[in-house]
Scaffold this motif. Structure first.
Motif, mmCIF file in Angstrom:
data_model
loop_
_atom_site.group_PDB
_atom_site.id
_atom_site.type_symbol
_atom_site.label_atom_id
_atom_site.label_comp_id
_atom_site.label_asym_id
_atom_site.label_seq_id
_atom_site.Cartn_x
_atom_site.Cartn_y
_atom_site.Cartn_z
ATOM 1 N N ALA A 569 -4.122 -42.210 39.747
ATOM 2 C CA ALA A 569 -2.668 -42.388 39.800
ATOM 3 C C ALA A 569 -1.974 -41.144 40.340
ATOM 4 C CB ALA A 569 -2.134 -42.714 38.408
ATOM 5 N N THR A 570 -2.530 -39.968 40.038
ATOM 6 C CA THR A 570 -1.961 -38.717 40.555
ATOM 7 C C THR A 570 -2.024 -38.682 42.079
ATOM 8 O OG1 THR A 570 -2.626 -37.552 38.541
ATOM 9 C CG2 THR A 570 -2.124 -36.197 40.446
ATOM 10 N N ASN A 626 -4.807 -53.353 44.328
ATOM 11 C CA ASN A 626 -6.233 -53.333 43.968
ATOM 12 C C ASN A 626 -7.119 -52.884 45.124
ATOM 13 O OD1 ASN A 626 -8.209 -53.616 41.987
ATOM 14 N ND2 ASN A 626 -8.715 -55.706 42.618
ATOM 15 N N GLN A 627 -6.645 -51.837 45.823
ATOM 16 C CA GLN A 627 -7.424 -51.275 46.933
ATOM 17 C C GLN A 627 -8.650 -50.536 46.398
ATOM 18 O OE1 GLN A 627 -6.950 -51.133 50.387
ATOM 19 N NE2 GLN A 627 -5.417 -52.744 50.120
ATOM 20 N N GLY A 681 -4.143 -50.130 35.931
ATOM 21 C CA GLY A 681 -3.256 -50.896 35.061
ATOM 22 C C GLY A 681 -1.804 -50.558 35.350
ATOM 23 N N PHE A 682 -0.989 -50.560 34.308
ATOM 24 C CA PHE A 682 0.443 -50.296 34.444
ATOM 25 C C PHE A 682 0.721 -48.797 34.356
ATOM 26 C CE2 PHE A 682 4.561 -49.783 32.146
ATOM 27 C CZ PHE A 682 5.398 -50.160 33.195
ATOM 28 N N CYS A 683 1.699 -48.286 35.141
ATOM 29 C CA CYS A 683 2.077 -46.872 35.111
ATOM 30 C C CYS A 683 3.551 -46.722 34.754
ATOM 31 C CB CYS A 683 1.835 -46.213 36.473
ATOM 32 S SG CYS A 683 0.123 -46.195 36.978
ATOM 33 N N ARG A 684 3.844 -45.699 33.997
ATOM 34 C CA ARG A 684 5.226 -45.442 33.602
ATOM 35 C C ARG A 684 5.518 -43.952 33.752
ATOM 36 N NH1 ARG A 684 10.153 -47.946 32.713
ATOM 37 N NH2 ARG A 684 11.377 -46.767 31.199
ATOM 38 N N ILE A 685 6.528 -43.591 34.567
ATOM 39 C CA ILE A 685 6.958 -42.197 34.680
ATOM 40 C C ILE A 685 7.806 -41.867 33.455
ATOM 41 C CG2 ILE A 685 8.349 -40.566 36.014
ATOM 42 C CD1 ILE A 685 7.587 -42.148 38.535
ATOM 43 N N THR A 686 7.417 -40.819 32.742
ATOM 44 C CA THR A 686 8.089 -40.508 31.472
ATOM 45 C C THR A 686 9.102 -39.377 31.578
ATOM 46 O OG1 THR A 686 6.265 -39.026 30.878
ATOM 47 C CG2 THR A 686 6.129 -41.311 30.108
ATOM 48 N N VAL A 701 2.287 -41.891 32.301
ATOM 49 C CA VAL A 701 1.170 -42.449 31.533
ATOM 50 C C VAL A 701 0.716 -43.737 32.213
ATOM 51 C CG1 VAL A 701 1.767 -41.445 29.305
ATOM 52 C CG2 VAL A 701 2.817 -43.587 29.983
ATOM 53 N N CYS A 702 -0.565 -44.052 32.060
ATOM 54 C CA CYS A 702 -1.143 -45.221 32.729
ATOM 55 C C CYS A 702 -2.039 -46.007 31.774
ATOM 56 C CB CYS A 702 -1.976 -44.793 33.944
ATOM 57 S SG CYS A 702 -1.067 -43.861 35.167
ATOM 58 N N GLY A 703 -2.244 -47.285 32.117
ATOM 59 C CA GLY A 703 -3.168 -48.123 31.366
ATOM 60 C C GLY A 703 -2.739 -48.320 29.924
ATOM 61 N N PRO A 704 -3.684 -48.287 28.977
ATOM 62 C CA PRO A 704 -3.352 -48.471 27.559
ATOM 63 C C PRO A 704 -2.293 -47.497 27.056
ATOM 64 C CG PRO A 704 -5.727 -48.591 27.883
ATOM 65 C CD PRO A 704 -5.139 -48.184 29.195
#
Length: 880
Positions: A569-570, A626-627, A681-686, A701-704
């Motif tokens: 993700a980074t 999904n690359q 999965g899902f990513c959220r900028i905090t 944060v990503c995923g779970p």
């Protein structure tokens, strides 16, 4: 001819002769992290000359943006003191890739100079490599230059090479005789001196050999041509001026500096240097920032910072007020924006970055100049001519004053620097920083690790597997190496091979288990030492572990997967930041952990909430595609040729690992990653914030971890809605009503307070005393804060019309005092003088204006005594 005419005439001439006009490349060399800046026209054609990159043409012409400051080619310290040196300049060039050779190059060069630019043929000279008889004959045959104006020079002056091996060949320079008035003396001549009488205009490189490792020159099957002609020099010659700074490329920039300084260029010699430095450095600053370089303390950004700070220092000589450099930079945009539209596009960025950098450095500059002036004054008094190295080092190390500026100041005064002494101080500092190894631990590595310095690197298996078998090579306790470790003991283990990733490159180390016959050890962290030795830190849970025991190593798989999600993700995030914010975005630090990612990057301002939302949406869209995430080990040169992102400051080996998301991201990276982007999965900028000047930080944060965060946010929303007796849907509207109600109540409270104060004022007016014919009211009251105390005093003075009011009140554990004096009494009874006499009673101090003054102190128990003392103070002054 104007400089624009000259530039266009060159490009149009070669277009007519079958050349393709090629736009200038960026000042940041693409695919070559070893080169600071583009410094010649051939930089962008390097792979073409080497036969590694096909182009649809065999002839090209360009006007290339160049910067020579830092690295091998560094003209910085000479800029301003000569007529020719620049940090930024434009290089005109024509190139042949196996097409025409010497004859064609000489023929076209001569035609352009003498026919189109109308330079006098009888004042043009040529130099050739002394063994290149062919070139000498061609100059005589084509141009008609007599043999006495064709000068043969040695390899140092007239032989060019791309490196120790590879393409090379003789070169031939065209010079113009500017007359005896420009001569340095009777022995002036080509190859004998560096003066401007015989001024080099154009250099033609005849690339005809390939130098092998044994030094042998082998003829190239397709000889090529690489030429370079500085636009600034050529313009000076055509416009008939003796200095590049008097051409229309630089004189208007100097004109802007004249406007700002209120002084004319051409008078005082020291000020003339300052005018030239600022004009040149403003051009370099403008073009570098427009191409994505931002001031920093490393690499290209550090060179830019040096250029800018040198301009600011010379600005002090002209008494220019901060900020002045943005106004000079804007003039560069006005002049050059049509030819280089990237300057216009970068206008908002330029203004902010240049202003921020100038304002940040202003205090450091002024303080450093003051200290340096004191040192130079002391030197002159003692008749010394060399500044001690330790003084220059202290200015740099303690006060942040750059060495460049010290050297410039010394040069102006005819003094010198003990550079060896400065270097010695710098070496001592670096040695102190290197007394012990430093690895990913972030602390000095214990001396026991020194014994491992010569050990063979641990074989890392973690890209292919999360479990592996190996052998215990070393057990390290806090007091040194041992042969065994028992249950309950903390220990560090070195094995021959490991699937555990050692902390490096921002990615945290793996955790997990190491087990074997009769023992079980929990790994809580893994470190990677500078010699690629992996150290597993942990605690023996069961049994006894010994050196040479077999070991089964198992990484915590779920934790590793979560780290991999954040690492990939980074990479996506960096590409998105560059897409949304610009190519100036460069990584300056990172943390990749199982619970979050942190990414530090170069940028000059905060990112708006709307822009963050768009980037977060883009980030998740890329994840959802999904690359595949491809990793491949290849030679460094091959990786750079493929467009892989590399950091100039990083040192890479011959073999590198490339992590790529096809069509979107390619980076050199040794970390662990997911197989496909969808695995993130899902990513959220905090969060987004500043961590240093010009450096921003994003956390996500990503995923779970992202799901956990969103669920927690949902629970908080539900709790907030419950407190407001509603649901999520009407949370905002209920909150708005509540805040409005609170605001209305606060206004009502203020109104009631005011009425109460007015009523109290009526009652307390009975305490007014006549002191020497002056109405004085001194009271201890109850006020929540200085503002409330001031409002009380104003109301009392309003009722007095003419008089003095002194009030005191406790505020927590401290005392507050205020004195107000009506306008008609301020000359006899200044409030500031009254309050200064009262303040010591409460253990404090104060002051203010003639009509109002305030004080505070720690002794709130003495407020009553202080206000009563006011009557005495006024009485004394009434008798004066």
């Amino acid at each position: 001819m104007t400089s624009r005419d000259i530039r266009e005439a060159f490009l149009r001439f070669f277009e007519k002769h079958g050349h393709t006009r090629v736009a200038s490349s960026s000042l940041i060399p693409q695919g070559d992290p070893t080169l600071l800046f583009a410094n010649a026209g051939m930089n962008q054609f390097k792979k073409v000359f080497l036969g590694e990159e096909p182009r649809p043409y065999t002839r090209a012409a360009s006007c290339q943006k160049c910067v020579r400051a830092g690295g091998k080619h560094n003209d910085l310290e000479n800029v301003g003191f000569t007529a020719r040196h620049h940090t930024f300049f434009e290089m005109l060039g024509n190139f042949s890739f196996g097409d025409y050779f010497k004859e064609g190059a000489i023929e076209m060069a001569w035609e352009l100079l003498t026919r189109d630019y109308k330079l006098p043929a009888d004042r043009l000279w040529a130099t050739v490599y002394h063994e290149d008889e062919e070139a000498a004959r061609l100059w005589e045959k084509i141009a008609g230059i007599p043999p006495d104006r064709i000068v043969g020079l040695g390899e140092k002056d007239n032989f060019w090479a791309m490196g120790d091996t590879g393409p090379c060949g003789p070169c031939s320079e065209i010079l113009i005789d500017q007359g005896e008035a420009m001569a340095c003396g009777p022995d002036c001549g080509i190859g004998k001196c560096e003066c401007d009488r015989y001024l080099e205009i154009w250099n033609n490189v005849f690339m005809q050999f390939n130098r092998s490792a044994d030094g042998k020159l082998n003829p190239l099957p397709k000889p090529s041509i690489d030429t370079g002609m500085g636009l600034e020099r050529l313009t000076a010659v055509i416009q008939g001026v003796k200095s590049n700074f008097d051409t229309d490329l630089l004189r208007p920039v100097i004109g802007r500096v004249e406007e700002l300084a209120g002084k004319a260029y051409g008078g005082n010699a020291q000020e003339n240097v300052a005018f030239r430095v600022i004009a040149d450095h403003a051009r370099a600053t403008t073009f570098l920032i427009a191409d994505g370089v931002l001031p920093s303390n490393e690499g290209r950004g550090y060179v830019l910072r040096r250029i800018m700070r040198r301009a600011l220092r010379f600005g002090r000589i002209l008494n220019l007020k901060t900020p002045f450099l943005p106004k000079v930079s804007e003039k560069v945009v006005e002049m050059m924006g049509e030819v280089y539209p990237e300057l216009v596009a970068a206008r908002p960025v330029l203004a902010q970055v240049v202003t921020n950098e100038e304002e940040r450095f202003a205090d450091t500059l002024d303080h450093g100049l003051k200290l340096l002036a004191e040192e130079l004054g002391a030197m002159k008094a003692k008749k010394k001519e060399v500044l001690p190295g330790e003084v220059a080092f202290k200015l740099y190390d303690t006060y942040g004053f750059p060495l460049d500026l010290v050297q410039d100041a010394l040069k102006e005064e005819g003094l010198s620097l003990d550079y060896e002494g400065y270097e010695a101080q710098m070496r001592r500092q670096k040695e102190a920083s290197r007394q012990a190894w430093r690895g990913g631990m972030g602390e000095e590595i214990p001396a026991v690790y020194q014994e491992l310095a010569g050990w063979e690197a641990t074989k890392f298996l973690g890209y292919e597997t999360l479990q592996a078998d190996s052998t215990i090579l070393a057990l390290i306790h806090h007091d040194g190496q041992g042969e065994q470790a028992k249950a309950g003991e903390e220990v560090e283990i070195v094995t021959a091979a490991t699937p555990f990733y050692g902390e490096t490159g921002g990615q945290v180390g793996d955790t997990g288990w190491i087990t074997g016959p009769g023992y079980k050890l929990r790994v809580t962290n893994t470190q990677r030492l500078p010699n690629d030795l992996f150290v597993h830190q942990g605690k023996v849970e069961e049994g006894v572990v010994r050196v040479n025991d077999p070991a089964h190593l198992a990484v915590d798989a779920e934790r590793r997967r979560q780290i991999a999600r954040h690492h990939t993700a980074t990479h996506i995030l960096q590409a998105i930041l560059q897409k949304h914010l610009g190519s100036h975005v460069k990584q300056s630090g990172s943390l990749v952990a199982p619970d979050r990612l942190r990414f530090d990057f170069s940028h000059f301002q905060a990112i708006s909430a709307e822009e963050l939302a768009r980037m977060e949406h883009d980030l998740n869209a890329r994840v959802a595609e999904n690359q595949p995430v491809e990793t491949k080990v290849m030679p460094l040169a091959q990786a750079l040729e493929s467009g892989t992102m590399a950091l100039f400051e990083e040192k890479y080996g011959d073999e590198v690992r490339v992590v790529a998301i096809p069509g979107f991201s390619r980076e050199l990276c040794g970390g662990t990653h997911v197989k496909r982007t969808g695995d993130i999965g899902f990513c959220r900028i905090t969060s987004e914030a500043s961590v240093a000047a010009g450096i921003r930080r994003l956390e996500a944060v990503c995923g779970p971890a992202a799901i956990d965060l969103m669920q927690e946010m949902g629970r908080e929303l539900d709790q907030a809605a419950g407190l407001l007796k509603g649901g999520r849907g009407d949370l905002l509207s209920r909150l708005e009503k509540l805040l409005k109600r609170q605001k209305d109540l606060e206004k009502e409270v203020e109104t009631l307070k005011s009425r109460l104060a007015t009523a109290q004022a009526k009652d307390l007016m009975e305490e007014v005393r006549d002191v020497g014919g002056v109405q004085v009211l001194a009271l201890e009251v109850q006020a929540a804060d200085p503002k409330s105390l001031r409002e009380y005093a104003v109301k009392f003075l309003d009722r007095l019309k003419s008089g003095i009011v002194v009030l005191g009140s406790a505020a927590g554990e401290k005392a507050m005092l205020i004195a107000l004096v009506s306008k008609d009494l301020t000359k006899r009874f200044p409030a500031g003088e009254i309050i200064k006499e009262l303040a010591p009673t409460v253990g404090g101090s104060g002051g203010g204006k003639p009509d109002m003054a305030q004080a505070g102190g720690p002794e709130k128990g003495k407020i009553g005594a202080a206000v009563q003392q006011a009557y005495e103070v006024v009485g004394k002054k009434a008798k004066q």
